[in-house]
Design a protein around this motif. Structure first.
Motif, mmCIF file in Angstrom:
data_model
loop_
_atom_site.group_PDB
_atom_site.id
_atom_site.type_symbol
_atom_site.label_atom_id
_atom_site.label_comp_id
_atom_site.label_asym_id
_atom_site.label_seq_id
_atom_site.Cartn_x
_atom_site.Cartn_y
_atom_site.Cartn_z
ATOM 1 N N ASN A 252 41.274 47.014 28.098
ATOM 2 C CA ASN A 252 41.885 48.135 28.817
ATOM 3 C C ASN A 252 43.306 48.441 28.355
ATOM 4 O OD1 ASN A 252 42.785 45.648 29.845
ATOM 5 N ND2 ASN A 252 43.293 46.549 31.813
ATOM 6 N N GLN B 67 41.063 44.229 34.283
ATOM 7 C CA GLN B 67 39.927 45.041 34.695
ATOM 8 C C GLN B 67 39.850 46.296 33.827
ATOM 9 O OE1 GLN B 67 42.582 44.284 36.543
ATOM 10 N NE2 GLN B 67 42.049 43.697 38.613
ATOM 11 N N THR B 68 38.632 46.632 33.405
ATOM 12 C CA THR B 68 38.469 47.799 32.541
ATOM 13 C C THR B 68 38.733 49.109 33.266
ATOM 14 O OG1 THR B 68 36.098 47.780 32.982
ATOM 15 C CG2 THR B 68 36.843 46.657 30.991
ATOM 16 N N ASP B 69 38.687 49.092 34.600
ATOM 17 C CA ASP B 69 38.958 50.322 35.355
ATOM 18 C C ASP B 69 40.457 50.531 35.584
ATOM 19 O OD1 ASP B 69 39.144 48.170 37.124
ATOM 20 O OD2 ASP B 69 38.451 49.354 38.837
ATOM 21 N N GLN B 70 41.292 49.624 35.118
ATOM 22 C CA GLN B 70 42.748 49.753 35.249
ATOM 23 C C GLN B 70 43.352 49.881 33.852
ATOM 24 O OE1 GLN B 70 45.118 47.994 38.126
ATOM 25 N NE2 GLN B 70 46.564 49.413 37.260
#
Length: 143
Positions: free
Chosen positions: A114, A85-88
């Motif tokens: 990421n 996930q790009t948010d991690q």
């Protein structure tokens, strides 16, 4: 028998030289990375997942508190355990940054956006006297 004019031979030779020069001057691919200081700050603040890819026998000398241990030799078999996930944000650290840089490149080729590697690595971490702990067990990233 082919007859080449001197002009054609020189043209082809120049084209070859220009091609080689362009290849030699092409900038090396710049991979996303962070300084050791930034990595430590983000890791200790809980903003990133830091994965130590040193091999098991190297982990025995000490690791950063809270780091996930995933030996480089096991990355291919356990790649599904690395968050995509790009948010991690995920930081990879090894001893000097050579292996973590290579693994970052390989993971990017598999679509990970990421992942960053840590400049300096654990050898520099230890040299600075930053806190290290002895790992109890090798554990993979939480899914």
């Amino acid at each position: 028998m082919f007859v080449f004019s001197m002009r054609r031979v020189v043209s082809w030779a120049l084209l070859g030289i220009v091609s080689l020069m362009l290849q030699a001057c092409s900038p090396e691919v710049t991979l996303p990375n962070v300084s050791l200081e930034q990595a430590r700050a983000e890791h200790e603040a809980g903003k990133v997942l830091m994965i130590d890819i040193l091999e098991s026998q190297e982990h025995a000398t000490g690791v950063a508190q809270g780091v996930v241990l995933l030996p480089m030799s096991q990355v291919a078999q356990r790649v599904a355990e690395i968050p995509k996930q790009t948010d991690q944000p995920v930081l990879l650290i090894c001893n000097t940054q050579n292996r973590s840089r290579a693994v970052t490149e390989a993971l990017q080729e598999q679509g990970f956006t990421n992942i960053r590697y840590v400049n300096g690595g654990m050898s520099e971490w230890a040299k600075r006297g930053w806190p290290m702990v002895k790992p109890q067990d090798l554990v993979g990233p939480s899914k």
